[in-house]
Enzyme design. Structure first.
Site, mmCIF file in Angstrom:
data_model
loop_
_atom_site.group_PDB
_atom_site.id
_atom_site.type_symbol
_atom_site.label_atom_id
_atom_site.label_comp_id
_atom_site.label_asym_id
_atom_site.label_seq_id
_atom_site.Cartn_x
_atom_site.Cartn_y
_atom_site.Cartn_z
ATOM 1 N N MET A 23 0.801 -1.217 0.000
ATOM 2 C CA MET A 23 0.000 0.000 0.000
ATOM 3 C C MET A 23 0.832 1.264 0.000
ATOM 4 S SD MET A 23 -3.000 -0.875 2.753
ATOM 5 C CE MET A 23 -3.310 0.878 2.911
ATOM 6 N N VAL A 26 8.222 3.813 1.570
ATOM 7 C CA VAL A 26 8.873 4.409 2.740
ATOM 8 C C VAL A 26 10.103 5.179 2.278
ATOM 9 C CG1 VAL A 26 9.874 3.991 5.006
ATOM 10 C CG2 VAL A 26 8.060 2.499 4.168
ATOM 11 N N ASP A 135 0.432 -9.378 13.141
ATOM 12 C CA ASP A 135 1.434 -9.807 12.154
ATOM 13 C C ASP A 135 2.824 -9.873 12.800
ATOM 14 O OD1 ASP A 135 2.267 -10.692 9.704
ATOM 15 O OD2 ASP A 135 2.534 -8.694 8.855
#
Length: 704
Positions: A23, A26, A135
């Site tokens: 998505m 960075v 996660d």
């Protein structure tokens, strides 16, 4: 669109891209208000106009922004500007726990407990704020250069309510809890399960469950009992073994109920590792492992379809697991049932015929002495070939002839004073005889007058086998083949065999397993991946990461993979070695180099005349010679009393011109005292020492 050098939020200057995800991207950036480096996560342009994605991105930011703890990557700021949605986070320099485990193979018990405790402390803060990570895995834990452990990427975490949360998030299937794999609820105890798997990997160097597809692994998470880490590393203390097993119980009710309980036991284990103090609740009817249902498998397959990964940003290719599809396909079940019945009927008929023949009920053909089995066997023709002539040939040529005939050559070396080394002296099968295709033919080969014992390397790894062979001064020739029994990377066979004699310095041919041919898959592309992400991708596919070399590259930015030794799409199997090259950035422009070669001649008359017309230099005077570049850098310096002076300078950069400066001293008479004489009667005069300076402009010559 984000560009290097632009400033967002009127304070964050984008410096370089350091990562990419499904998505978001960075970037490393500089905060000009606080004068510090930060990491900026920016929602990808293709998602910024999707309200659902924007909502999820904001939820992530809001959840993470409320967390402040030394063991969590802190979030500093959240914002949006001209359709750019971003989160500003703490920039942590270090490596992931996954990479750290790979480097060390496995961690010591003390180190693993220390790291696990820090992870727990960070997650405990999130749980106390009603945030579940969902996660937890080594890839989402960073060990900074200072040794601090920090949990990152709360990318799929959501603020928990008092109600049970349902989610179809798979996370990473190697670490996902059974309830997540089923597509059911997930809570704080789901994070505890994932942490238990992470701790298992820290102390053993492997994950407990593996498989060819995400579905296969997910089913194992649900159905198979957790193996004890002591099966792989027997020296793991009982307390840590029990902690891992309690964390990874199938039933959430039998796990640690919160991080505080787990932290307490980890600290006890650190102090008293061999004490058996961990208590695991007894299995009841509801907590026991139960078979997975067809509906649950369908659910798993549905939620395990390829999703965009936060680490690499590449849609993972999940190969279709044909075995899984066959096992649970109702149509295929019916076909298999019919086939089973047909096979059963055939077996019964053959059995009746054989029994009938035995007791004399049936007659098999005209000759009552021929049985049904004999009749069947007689119809099978065994393929045969004529043994070729190989005597007095070089072994390699003889072996090639046998292989073309469908036979398997095997060398047996014997010392000989009369037959030249490498020549076939005998054969286990004489020429002209018929022999079955595929039979082994042992050739006796001359080893000359000096032989050595061949080491036995079958079953060893390629590196170990090569070392053993070369240590005895033999040469190595490597071949590759598939094997259903020998793991990839290990030696299937060798010629000559271990323990046999072979000529000193001769070649040993070893065949390396490529694994089962059924496990062959297409080589993925890791070009453009960050180094750690590429290594993780290759390792999780079962490939061996070989050399990692840094090179200049004008296409890929610094830190990104720019070359892989096996091209994308090539058939590979587990254990295949892959070398990668990582970009150091664009290759710096090569500066042009110049040289200066020649003789420096003595000062000329014009150069040594002062303003009064007097000469300032006489032959034999000491002169200091200095050669400098136009920027003042000294290239050469020497003292001399004679000329010419030879100079040979090369590799000069940064200037095309320079100067030669010659300095020396001389005396000038400035007067005499009236009537003053010395002891010899000479008039006493006074003088002063002055410096002479000669400057010559020079040009350097460009080197070819």
């Amino acid at each position: 669109m984000i560009k290097i050098g632009m400033k967002i939020g009127d304070r964050y200057e984008i410096l370089e891209k350091i990562g990419t995800g499904g998505m978001s991207d960075v970037y490393k950036a500089k905060c000009h208000k606080l004068n510090r480096m930060v990491a900026v996560k920016v929602l990808k342009q293709e998602f910024s106009e999707n309200a659902n994605f924007v909502s999820k991105f904001r939820t992530e930011a809001q959840a993470a922004a409320g967390l402040m703890h030394p063991n969590i990557v802190n979030v500093y700021d959240v914002g949006d500007e001209n359709g750019i949605y971003y989160i500003v986070m703490e920039l942590v320099e270090g490596i992931t726990l996954k990479k750290y485990i790979e480097k060390k193979a496995r961690l010591s018990v003390k180190e693993a407990i220390t790291i696990a405790t820090q992870i727990c402390l960070g997650i405990e803060t999130a749980h106390n704020n009603h945030i579940i990570h969902r996660d937890i895995k080594p890839q989402n834990v960073i060990i900074s250069k200072e040794g601090k452990v920090k949990v990152t990427d709360f990318g799929i975490a959501k603020a928990a309510t008092s109600n049970t949360i349902t989610s179809n998030v798979m996370g990473s299937v190697h670490y996902t809890s059974p309830e997540q794999a089923r597509g059911g609820f997930s809570d704080e105890k789901s994070d505890i399960y994932s942490l238990g798997i992470t701790l298992f990997e820290m102390v053993t160097g492997r994950v407990p469950f593996n498989g060819d597809t995400t579905v296969a692994i997910a089913i194992k998470q649900i159905q198979e009992e957790m193996p004890s880490p002591r099966e792989f590393v027997p020296e793991i203390p009982i307390s840590l073994e029990q902690i891992i097993l309690k964390c990874t119980q199938k039933s959430p009710d039998r796990r640690y109920q919160n991080m505080a309980e787990l932290i307490d036991d980890l600290r006890k284990s650190y102090a008293n590792p061999d004490e058996d103090f961990v208590k695991i609740a007894a299995i009841d009817e509801f907590a026991a492992t139960r078979p997975i249902t067809t509906e649950e498998i369908a659910s798993i397959k549905k939620i395990s379809k390829p999703q965009k990964e936060e680490i690499t940003g590449v849609l993972p290719k999940a190969p279709k697991d044909e075995a899984d599809g066959d096992e649970y396909d109702p149509t295929m079940n019916k076909i298999m049932t019919v086939l089973a019945i047909v096979v059963g009927v055939i077996i019964c008929v053959v059995a009746i015929l054989l029994i009938g023949k035995t007791i004399g009920i049936f007659k098999m053909g005209k000759d009552n002495n021929i049985s049904a089995s004999d009749s069947i066997t007689s119809e099978i023709s065994i393929e045969q070939v004529v043994m070729p002539e190989v005597m007095d040939m070089e072994y390699l040529k003889a072996a090639e002839i046998l292989k073309k005939a469908g036979l398997v050559p095997k060398a047996k070396y014997e010392e000989s004073d009369t037959v030249k080394e490498g020549i076939v002296m005998g054969s286990s099968i004489h020429e002209g005889l018929k022999v079955e295709v595929g039979a082994t033919v042992e050739l006796t080969v001359s080893a000359g007058t000096k032989t050595d014992i061949v080491p036995d390397v079958e079953g060893k790894t390629l590196s170990a086998a090569t070392k053993d062979i070369m240590d005895l001064n033999f040469k190595v020739e490597i071949e590759y083949d598939y094997s259903d029994t020998v793991p990839a990377g290990q030696i299937i066979s060798q010629v000559p065999s271990g323990g046999e004699k072979a000529p000193s310095g001769s070649t040993i041919v070893i065949t390396v397993s490529q694994g089962s041919k059924s496990e062959v898959f297409q080589m993925p592309s890791v070009l453009g991946y960050l180094t750690d992400d590429a290594i993780i991708e290759l390792t999780e596919l079962g490939l061996e990461v070989g050399d990692v070399i840094e090179v200049y590259n004008n296409v890929y930015g610094a830190g990104y993979v720019c070359y892989q030794s096996i091209p994308y799409g090539t058939d590979v199997s587990k254990g295949t070695r892959v070398d990668i090259q990582v970009s150091k950035g664009a290759e710096p422009e090569v500066e042009e180099k110049y040289c200066f070669k020649g003789d420096i001649l003595a000062p000329t008359t014009a150069e040594i005349m002062d303003e009064d017309g007097n000469t300032t230099y006489t032959s034999g005077t000491e002169v200091t010679i200095t050669i400098t570049k136009s920027d003042g850098t000294v290239l050469f310096e020497t003292k001399t009393t004679s000329f010419p002076v030879s100079v040979n300078m090369t590799g000069i950069t940064g200037a095309t011109k320079g100067t030669i400066t010659m300095t020396y001293t001389y005396k000038v008479v400035i007067g005499s005292e009236d009537g003053a004489v010395d002891e010899n009667g000479d008039t006493i005069v006074t003088s002063e020492t002055k410096e002479g300076k000669i400057v010559r402009e020079i040009e350097f010559t460009k080197e070819e």
